[in-house]
Design a protein around this motif. Structure first.
Motif, short mmCIF file in Angstrom:
data_model
loop_
_atom_site.label_atom_id
_atom_site.label_comp_id
_atom_site.label_asym_id
_atom_site.label_seq_id
_atom_site.Cartn_x
_atom_site.Cartn_y
_atom_site.Cartn_z
N VAL A 2 0.87 -1.19 0.00
CA VAL A 2 0.00 0.00 0.00
C VAL A 2 0.90 1.23 0.00
N THR A 3 0.75 2.08 -1.00
CA THR A 3 1.61 3.27 -1.14
C THR A 3 0.87 4.58 -0.88
N HIS A 4 -0.44 4.55 -0.79
CA HIS A 4 -1.19 5.79 -0.54
C HIS A 4 -0.78 6.33 0.83
N PRO A 5 -0.28 7.57 0.87
CA PRO A 5 0.30 8.08 2.12
C PRO A 5 -0.68 8.21 3.28
N PHE A 6 -1.98 8.36 3.02
CA PHE A 6 -2.93 8.56 4.09
C PHE A 6 -3.74 7.32 4.43
N HIS A 7 -3.45 6.21 3.75
CA HIS A 7 -4.18 4.97 4.04
C HIS A 7 -3.66 4.39 5.35
N ARG A 12 2.42 -1.33 4.25
CA ARG A 12 2.26 -2.76 4.51
C ARG A 12 2.10 -3.54 3.22
N ARG A 13 2.68 -4.73 3.21
CA ARG A 13 2.49 -5.66 2.09
C ARG A 13 1.28 -6.52 2.39
N LEU A 14 0.37 -6.59 1.44
CA LEU A 14 -0.84 -7.39 1.59
C LEU A 14 -0.89 -8.44 0.49
N ARG A 15 -1.53 -9.56 0.79
CA ARG A 15 -1.70 -10.61 -0.22
C ARG A 15 -2.91 -10.26 -1.07
N VAL A 16 -2.71 -10.26 -2.38
CA VAL A 16 -3.80 -9.98 -3.32
C VAL A 16 -4.59 -11.27 -3.51
N CYS A 17 -5.87 -11.24 -3.15
CA CYS A 17 -6.73 -12.40 -3.30
C CYS A 17 -7.41 -12.43 -4.67
N ARG A 18 -7.73 -11.23 -5.16
CA ARG A 18 -8.46 -11.15 -6.42
C ARG A 18 -8.23 -9.79 -7.05
N VAL A 19 -8.24 -9.76 -8.37
CA VAL A 19 -8.12 -8.50 -9.12
C VAL A 19 -9.44 -8.31 -9.86
N VAL A 20 -10.02 -7.11 -9.74
CA VAL A 20 -11.30 -6.81 -10.36
C VAL A 20 -11.13 -5.59 -11.25
N ARG A 21 -11.69 -5.68 -12.46
CA ARG A 21 -11.66 -4.52 -13.37
C ARG A 21 -12.98 -3.78 -13.20
#
Length: 84
Positions: A2-7, A12-21
């Motif tokens: 996650v690179t968004h400075p205000f999130h 943190r590194r997160l596991r991607v479960c699914r990608v949605v378009r």
């Protein structure tokens, strides 16, 4: 990551479960721990474009301005009866 400075999960590194378009682009459904999932737009992650990647450089804008000026003056000459 996650690179968004205000999130709240920034850095943190997160596991991607699914990608949605979606109409706005790709979003990642990620496991945040303890059974919690988080939906993140691609631009808020390290998988998004790097900052400034899609911006025009000042050299390119200067060249574009010169081209527009040249085309505009050529159009004025043609309307005034000049040669094209």
């Amino acid at each position: 990551m996650v690179t968004h400075p205000f999130h709240p999960l920034a850095g943190r590194r997160l596991r991607v479960c699914r990608v949605v378009r979606r109409f706005s682009g790709l979003v990642f459904i990620c496991a945040a721990g303890d059974g919690v999932t988080v939906t993140l737009p691609q631009g808020w992650t390290d998988r998004g474009p790097t900052p400034g990647e899609n911006r025009l450089a000042t050299d390119g804008l200067g060249a574009l301005s010169a081209l527009v000026d040249a085309l505009m003056s050529r159009g004025v000459e043609a309307r005034e009866g000049g040669s094209s």
